[in-house]
Design an enzyme around this catalytic site. Structure first.
Site: not given
Ligand SMILES: [Zn+2]
Length: 141
Positions: A23, A85, A87, A98
């Site tokens: 990630e 970010h 995934h 999150d």
């Protein structure tokens, strides 16, 4: 919310096959214009960040340093407006972690809305956080 083309391109670099097993993430920098936010720039993973298959922890002080730099250069108009970010999913949705992390951040930025982006392989998730509530927005293709 307006996401600059180059920000989308930058996030997309980290959803491709070369990067998809770890990630990635960073912060979003932009301007508030009335009820809107325009995202102009994002930071990308730095050496002290922790990147794993199922997580990204922003630890490098370089993100904050960049935010301060941009804030000064823009005459205090460009600010931290959220974070992104990736995934390892086609169409990402926020995890429990999150949601908890974002709730914390909303608590620390009570005066402004925050934008939370998750980059996936096929689409992006975009969340709008205001008054400690998270609302999903239309995903960017
Ligand atoms: Zn996540």
């Amino acid at each position: 919310m307006i996401l600059a083309e180059q920000v989308v391109a930058e996030i997309r670099r980290f959803t491709g096959p070369d990067e998809a097993n770890l990630e990635a993430g960073g912060i979003l920098l932009g301007c508030y214009r009335g009820p809107h936010v325009e995202i102009l720039e994002c930071t990308t993973p730095m050496p002290l960040d922790r990147r794993t298959r199922n997580g990204f922890v922003r630890r490098d002080p370089g993100h904050q340093r960049r935010a301060l730099e941009v804030w000064k250069v823009s005459d205090r108009t460009v600010n931290f407006v959220g974070e992104w970010h990736t995934h390892p999913e086609e169409r990402p949705s926020p995890s429990r972690v999150d949601r908890d992390t974002w709730a914390d951040q909303m608590g620390r930025h009570r005066d402004d809305a925050l934008v939370f982006v998750i980059g996936g392989r096929a689409s992006f998730y975009c969340g709008w956080g205001e008054n400690r509530r998270l609302v999903a927005m239309a995903a960017v293709a």
